[in-house]
Design a protein around this motif. Structure first.
Motif, PDB file in Angstrom:
ATOM      1  N   ASP A 179       0.815  -1.220   0.000  1.00  0.00           N
ATOM      2  CA  ASP A 179       0.000   0.000   0.000  1.00  0.00           C
ATOM      3  C   ASP A 179       0.846   1.266   0.000  1.00  0.00           C
ATOM      4  OD1 ASP A 179      -2.156  -1.688   0.108  1.00  0.00           O
ATOM      5  OD2 ASP A 179      -2.516  -1.430   2.251  1.00  0.00           O
ATOM      6  N   TYR A 180       2.166   1.097   0.120  1.00  0.00           N
ATOM      7  CA  TYR A 180       3.049   2.265   0.231  1.00  0.00           C
ATOM      8  C   TYR A 180       4.187   2.152  -0.779  1.00  0.00           C
ATOM      9  CZ  TYR A 180       0.371   2.397   4.514  1.00  0.00           C
ATOM     10  OH  TYR A 180      -0.674   2.393   5.405  1.00  0.00           O
ATOM     11  N   THR A 181       4.728   3.293  -1.156  1.00  0.00           N
ATOM     12  CA  THR A 181       5.777   3.332  -2.169  1.00  0.00           C
ATOM     13  C   THR A 181       7.163   3.252  -1.537  1.00  0.00           C
ATOM     14  OG1 THR A 181       5.979   5.741  -2.113  1.00  0.00           O
ATOM     15  CG2 THR A 181       4.292   4.799  -3.566  1.00  0.00           C
ATOM     16  N   ALA A 182       8.131   2.948  -2.363  1.00  0.00           N
ATOM     17  CA  ALA A 182       9.516   2.904  -1.897  1.00  0.00           C
ATOM     18  C   ALA A 182       9.926   4.255  -1.323  1.00  0.00           C
ATOM     19  CB  ALA A 182      10.442   2.501  -3.037  1.00  0.00           C
ATOM     20  N   GLU A 183       9.466   5.337  -1.954  1.00  0.00           N
ATOM     21  CA  GLU A 183       9.805   6.678  -1.474  1.00  0.00           C
ATOM     22  C   GLU A 183       9.222   6.930  -0.087  1.00  0.00           C
ATOM     23  OE1 GLU A 183      11.865  10.082  -1.567  1.00  0.00           O
ATOM     24  OE2 GLU A 183      11.900   8.497  -3.078  1.00  0.00           O
ATOM     25  N   GLN A 184       8.022   6.442   0.168  1.00  0.00           N
ATOM     26  CA  GLN A 184       7.428   6.604   1.496  1.00  0.00           C
ATOM     27  C   GLN A 184       8.226   5.839   2.552  1.00  0.00           C
ATOM     28  OE1 GLN A 184       3.325   5.517   0.073  1.00  0.00           O
ATOM     29  NE2 GLN A 184       2.681   7.146   1.470  1.00  0.00           N
ATOM     30  N   TYR A 185       8.642   4.647   2.218  1.00  0.00           N
ATOM     31  CA  TYR A 185       9.445   3.861   3.162  1.00  0.00           C
ATOM     32  C   TYR A 185      10.786   4.540   3.440  1.00  0.00           C
ATOM     33  CZ  TYR A 185       6.258  -0.147   2.892  1.00  0.00           C
ATOM     34  OH  TYR A 185       5.166  -0.975   2.980  1.00  0.00           O
ATOM     35  N   ARG A 186      11.378   5.133   2.417  1.00  0.00           N
ATOM     36  CA  ARG A 186      12.678   5.791   2.595  1.00  0.00           C
ATOM     37  C   ARG A 186      12.595   6.974   3.540  1.00  0.00           C
ATOM     38  NH1 ARG A 186      12.923   5.271  -3.296  1.00  0.00           N
ATOM     39  NH2 ARG A 186      14.158   3.399  -3.819  1.00  0.00           N
ATOM     40  N   GLY A 187      11.410   7.528   3.726  1.00  0.00           N
ATOM     41  CA  GLY A 187      11.261   8.666   4.612  1.00  0.00           C
ATOM     42  C   GLY A 187      11.124   8.305   6.080  1.00  0.00           C
ATOM     43  N   VAL A 188      11.122   7.007   6.399  1.00  0.00           N
ATOM     44  CA  VAL A 188      10.964   6.550   7.783  1.00  0.00           C
ATOM     45  C   VAL A 188      12.348   6.271   8.380  1.00  0.00           C
ATOM     46  CG1 VAL A 188      10.014   4.762   9.286  1.00  0.00           C
ATOM     47  CG2 VAL A 188       8.714   5.548   7.305  1.00  0.00           C
ATOM     48  N   GLN A 189      12.640   6.862   9.523  1.00  0.00           N
ATOM     49  CA  GLN A 189      13.947   6.697  10.155  1.00  0.00           C
ATOM     50  C   GLN A 189      13.906   5.772  11.377  1.00  0.00           C
ATOM     51  OE1 GLN A 189      16.756   7.895   8.786  1.00  0.00           O
ATOM     52  NE2 GLN A 189      15.446   8.630   7.128  1.00  0.00           N
ATOM     53  N   THR A 190      12.835   5.043  11.559  1.00  0.00           N
ATOM     54  CA  THR A 190      12.689   4.148  12.716  1.00  0.00           C
ATOM     55  C   THR A 190      13.586   2.925  12.567  1.00  0.00           C
ATOM     56  OG1 THR A 190      10.369   4.826  12.858  1.00  0.00           O
ATOM     57  CG2 THR A 190      11.027   2.873  14.108  1.00  0.00           C
ATOM     58  N   PRO A 191      14.416   2.603  13.562  1.00  0.00           N
ATOM     59  CA  PRO A 191      15.199   1.363  13.510  1.00  0.00           C
ATOM     60  C   PRO A 191      14.265   0.161  13.369  1.00  0.00           C
ATOM     61  CG  PRO A 191      15.977   2.776  15.278  1.00  0.00           C
ATOM     62  CD  PRO A 191      14.701   3.389  14.775  1.00  0.00           C
ATOM     63  N   THR A 192      14.567  -0.716  12.413  1.00  0.00           N
ATOM     64  CA  THR A 192      13.649  -1.799  12.064  1.00  0.00           C
ATOM     65  C   THR A 192      14.371  -3.134  11.967  1.00  0.00           C
ATOM     66  OG1 THR A 192      12.203  -0.283  10.830  1.00  0.00           O
ATOM     67  CG2 THR A 192      12.018  -2.625  10.323  1.00  0.00           C
ATOM     68  N   LEU A 193      13.759  -4.156  12.537  1.00  0.00           N
ATOM     69  CA  LEU A 193      14.240  -5.531  12.380  1.00  0.00           C
ATOM     70  C   LEU A 193      13.231  -6.273  11.508  1.00  0.00           C
ATOM     71  CD1 LEU A 193      16.134  -7.926  13.095  1.00  0.00           C
ATOM     72  CD2 LEU A 193      14.631  -8.368  15.058  1.00  0.00           C
ATOM     73  N   ILE A 194      13.594  -6.543  10.262  1.00  0.00           N
ATOM     74  CA  ILE A 194      12.749  -7.323   9.362  1.00  0.00           C
ATOM     75  C   ILE A 194      13.001  -8.795   9.673  1.00  0.00           C
ATOM     76  CG2 ILE A 194      12.190  -7.822   6.957  1.00  0.00           C
ATOM     77  CD1 ILE A 194      13.396  -5.078   6.241  1.00  0.00           C
ATOM     78  N   LEU A 195      12.001  -9.453  10.214  1.00  0.00           N
ATOM     79  CA  LEU A 195      12.187 -10.815  10.730  1.00  0.00           C
ATOM     80  C   LEU A 195      11.195 -11.763  10.056  1.00  0.00           C
ATOM     81  CD1 LEU A 195      12.798 -11.496  14.503  1.00  0.00           C
ATOM     82  CD2 LEU A 195      11.554 -13.120  13.092  1.00  0.00           C
TER      83      LEU A 195
END
Length: 249
Positions: A179-195
């Motif tokens: 539902d979101y674009t790559a550009e939208q994701y790039r604007g998020v600075q939250t540390p993330t663990l993709i598990l």
């Protein structure tokens, strides 16, 4: 000659005893530590349950921590479609984090478990507002949000709008990623663990393809685990989660 043999025998015996002590003492120390943890569980391991009051009541489970450190963020657990907050209690996740000094809370999402349905959960904006309400009612400031599968419909709208209000994000093959674009994701600075589990060939690759655009992400893959990787490999899941939590500032 006999005296030399006796001395050699004593030296070998001493070396053997030293080696045995080397092996046994760490085990004894671990046993005492385990016993200490069992004593702590007996006194503090009771799960606290309740319903957070307000316009949108939500049922929650929490194990009181031994000593919550102000430097450690709260952790909020959402759940997948086939599960509830009970999953994180039964898995021992809440108790484990409480023993490590984290305040860990699991909730039943609207219409699941003991939480009543709410009309606002029908839209992305409503689900985002619902999480804002949950944080406020539970007194959580900048928590880490753990979001498996279906709960991505709640966590992702919040992440994209208010990522700065999270200390960390742990998506576990969530839905709603497209539902979101790559550009939208790039604007998020939250540390993330993709598990995710390497046996999840459906949602996990899609999630990774999209979420890897988050600038501050790391990836943890659990071998031999499927979509609900935390159920298939709970020890590996807990190890990955704690490792991520400990490196957060």
């Amino acid at each position: 000659m006999l005296l030399a043999r006796s001395r050699l025998g004593l030296l070998l015996l001493g070396a053997l005893l030293t080696f045995l002590l080397y092996l046994l003492l760490p085990a004894a120390r671990r046993s005492r530590l385990d016993e200490g943890k069992r004593d702590w569980w007996a006194a503090n391991g009771t799960v606290r349950t309740g319903t957070a009051a307000g316009d949108f009541p939500v049922f929650y489970r929490e194990v009181p921590a031994a000593a919550v450190s102000p430097r450690r963020p709260d952790v909020l657990f959402l759940h997948g479609q086939a599960f509830t907050s009970k999953t994180w209690e039964a898995l021992g996740t809440l108790a484990l984090l409480a023993a490590e000094g984290y305040r860990a809370v699991a909730i039943d999402l609207p219409g699941y478990g003991d939480s009543p349905p709410v009309e606002m959960a029908m839209t992305a904006q409503g689900r985002r507002t619902f999480l804002e309400h949950v944080f406020q009612e539970l007194g959580m400031q900048r928590p880490v949000l753990v979001s498996p599968s279906m709960s991505g419909r709640f966590s992702l709208p919040f992440l994209l709008a208010h990522g700065d209000q999270l200390a960390g994000f742990v998506p576990i093959a969530p839905v709603g990623i497209k539902d979101y674009t790559a550009e939208q994701y790039r604007g998020v600075q939250t540390p993330t663990l993709i598990l995710y589990g390497d046996g999840d060939t459906g949602l996990a690759p899609q999630a990774l393809q999209n979420l890897q655009h988050l600038p501050q992400h790391r990836v943890a893959v659990l071998p031999g685990a499927g979509h609900a990787c935390y159920l298939d490999k709970p020890e590996a899941f807990h190890q990955a989660l704690l490792g991520f939590l400990r490196q957060l500032k």
